[in-house]
Write an enzyme that holds these catalytic residues in place. Structure first.
Site, PDB file in Angstrom:
ATOM      1  N   ASP A  27      33.292  92.388   9.361  1.00 31.04           N
ATOM      2  CA  ASP A  27      32.477  93.276   8.534  1.00 31.04           C
ATOM      3  C   ASP A  27      31.325  92.542   7.855  1.00 31.04           C
ATOM      4  O   ASP A  27      31.220  91.308   7.930  1.00 31.04           O
ATOM      5  CB  ASP A  27      33.358  93.977   7.483  1.00 31.04           C
ATOM      6  CG  ASP A  27      34.309  93.025   6.763  1.00 31.04           C
ATOM      7  OD1 ASP A  27      34.147  91.798   6.910  1.00 31.04           O
ATOM      8  OD2 ASP A  27      35.198  93.501   6.052  1.00 31.04           O
ATOM      9  N   ASN A  48      44.130  97.329  -2.351  1.00 20.64           N
ATOM     10  CA  ASN A  48      44.434  98.740  -2.093  1.00 20.64           C
ATOM     11  C   ASN A  48      44.875  98.984  -0.648  1.00 20.64           C
ATOM     12  O   ASN A  48      44.906 100.112  -0.184  1.00 20.64           O
ATOM     13  CB  ASN A  48      43.224  99.621  -2.443  1.00 20.64           C
ATOM     14  CG  ASN A  48      42.023  99.319  -1.545  1.00 20.64           C
ATOM     15  OD1 ASN A  48      42.104  98.476  -0.641  1.00 20.64           O
ATOM     16  ND2 ASN A  48      40.913  99.993  -1.781  1.00 20.64           N
ATOM     17  N   HIS A 100      43.308  97.880   2.104  1.00 19.12           N
ATOM     18  CA  HIS A 100      42.261  98.008   3.127  1.00 19.12           C
ATOM     19  C   HIS A 100      42.285  96.837   4.108  1.00 19.12           C
ATOM     20  O   HIS A 100      42.757  95.739   3.795  1.00 19.12           O
ATOM     21  CB  HIS A 100      40.873  98.225   2.505  1.00 19.12           C
ATOM     22  CG  HIS A 100      40.236  97.030   1.861  1.00 19.12           C
ATOM     23  ND1 HIS A 100      39.595  97.096   0.646  1.00 19.12           N
ATOM     24  CD2 HIS A 100      40.106  95.748   2.269  1.00 19.12           C
ATOM     25  CE1 HIS A 100      39.111  95.911   0.349  1.00 19.12           C
ATOM     26  NE2 HIS A 100      39.410  95.071   1.313  1.00 19.12           N
ATOM     27  N   GLU A 119      38.586 101.498   3.909  1.00 17.57           N
ATOM     28  CA  GLU A 119      39.243 101.870   2.661  1.00 17.57           C
ATOM     29  C   GLU A 119      40.300 102.953   2.926  1.00 17.57           C
ATOM     30  O   GLU A 119      40.292 103.582   3.984  1.00 17.57           O
ATOM     31  CB  GLU A 119      38.195 102.407   1.677  1.00 17.57           C
ATOM     32  CG  GLU A 119      37.125 101.389   1.295  1.00 17.57           C
ATOM     33  CD  GLU A 119      37.594 100.369   0.258  1.00 17.57           C
ATOM     34  OE1 GLU A 119      38.813 100.081   0.182  1.00 17.57           O
ATOM     35  OE2 GLU A 119      36.731  99.848  -0.462  1.00 17.57           O
TER      36      GLU A 119
HETATM   37  C1  GLP Z   1      37.202  91.914   1.483  1.00 15.77           C
HETATM   38  C2  GLP Z   1      37.126  91.794   3.006  1.00 15.77           C
HETATM   39  C3  GLP Z   1      38.488  91.932   3.649  1.00 15.77           C
HETATM   40  C4  GLP Z   1      39.477  91.005   2.955  1.00 15.77           C
HETATM   41  C5  GLP Z   1      39.588  91.398   1.507  1.00 15.77           C
HETATM   42  C6  GLP Z   1      40.606  90.588   0.731  1.00 15.77           C
HETATM   43  O1  GLP Z   1      37.269  93.225   1.068  1.00 15.77           O
HETATM   44  N1  GLP Z   1      36.238  92.785   3.554  1.00 15.77           N
HETATM   45  O2  GLP Z   1      38.397  91.638   5.029  1.00 15.77           O
HETATM   46  O3  GLP Z   1      40.735  91.087   3.571  1.00 15.77           O
HETATM   47  O4  GLP Z   1      38.303  91.208   0.924  1.00 15.77           O
HETATM   48  O5  GLP Z   1      40.045  89.393   0.320  1.00 15.77           O
HETATM   49  P1  GLP Z   1      40.843  88.216  -0.374  1.00 15.77           P
HETATM   50  O6  GLP Z   1      41.476  87.465   0.739  1.00 15.77           O
HETATM   51  O7  GLP Z   1      39.785  87.432  -1.079  1.00 15.77           O
HETATM   52  O8  GLP Z   1      41.814  88.829  -1.293  1.00 15.77           O
END
Ligand code: GLP
Length: 247
Positions: free
Chosen positions: A73, A141, A143, A148
């Site tokens: 993404d 959440n 995702h 989302e």
């Molecule tokens: C962002 C990314 C996700 C990732 C999430 C959690 O939203 N788009 O791909 O899994 O963050 O990130 P973290 O590993 O920093 O908790």
């Protein structure tokens, strides 16, 4: 109409985030060593220690000559050169240090026309022969990528609106005074499910509820990560803190 079988993702609970990173890096490097590997990558804090290990492996001889990478993404409306862009994140954390040439990795372009860009991205993945293994983190959440809650399990790469919780969680990554974009481009859940295998990493107590819901509740678009239950080959590596709500 036939429905995909529901199965429990394979869950491995490891002692620490370091142990999760060791195991994930071992799985990914094994794929990277196989000819013409196509790997899907994730951003966020969780995969950082995995990328550190892959950098060290590249230093000690892991070859990336035929490796092709796709990133899940990107924020919409920010330039690849922006400090908080996912383009920059992966270029700095992984692609440049392991010596992966620019034509072997792709990140959706946050400044391009979203409809054209997301169709082009899907096409690029298809032309590369599809993704062998997709690395995923998980949002608080539930995702995956930027899909989302409410995202359809058949969704494709597209422009999405970010929830307030996700924007808040990502605020520390933006330079002071910058606001977190309201939208992003993300591989869809349907796109992710087409990867031949899925590797999810989950660490820290802030993810415990999301992980428990994935493991104990039926698959539902309200819990995007529960889509893993529709995949025939998915593994979740969690540390003890993230697994705290699982018996
Ligand atoms: C962002 C990314 C996700 C990732 C999430 C959690 O939203 N788009 O791909 O899994 O963050 O990130 P973290 O590993 O920093 O908790």
């Amino acid at each position: 109409m036939t429905h995909p079988a529901i199965r429990q993702p394979k869950l491995e609970i490891l002692s620490s985030p370091e142990a999760v990173a060791d195991k994930a890096a071992a799985i990914l490097s094994q794929k990277i060593a196989s000819p013409d590997a196509v790997i899907g990558l994730a951003t966020g804090q969780t995969p950082l220690p995995i990328y550190a290990r892959l950098r060290a492996m590249a230093q000690s001889g892991l070859k990336v000559d035929h490796l092709r990478c796709f990133t899940l993404d990107e924020y919409y409306g920010i330039s690849p050169a922006h400090d908080a862009s996912y383009h920059r994140f992966l270029k700095t954390e992984l692609f440049d240090p392991i010596g992966l040439p620019q034509d072997q990795w792709s990140v959706p372009d946050g400044l391009a026309d979203p409809v054209t860009e997301t169709a082009r991205y899907e096409d690029e993945i298809r032309k590369a022969g599809g993704i062998d293994i997709q690395l995923l983190g998980i949002g608080r959440n539930g995702h995956i990528g930027f899909n989302e809650p409410g995202s359809d399990f058949t969704s494709r790469t597209r422009l999405v609106a970010l929830s307030e919780d996700t924007r808040l969680a990502n605020l520390p990554l933006f330079p002071q005074g910058d606001h977190v974009p309201t939208h992003a481009l993300t591989m869809g859940i349907g796109t992710i499910l087409e990867a031949r295998s899925i590797l999810m990493v989950v660490t820290g107590e802030s993810k415990a509820r999301a992980l428990a819901e994935v493991m104990t509740l039926p698959p539902s678009p309200d819990r995007p990560a529960s889509a893993l239950k529709l995949h025939p080959d998915s593994i979740i590596l969690a540390d003890r803190a993230a697994a705290a709500l699982l018996s």
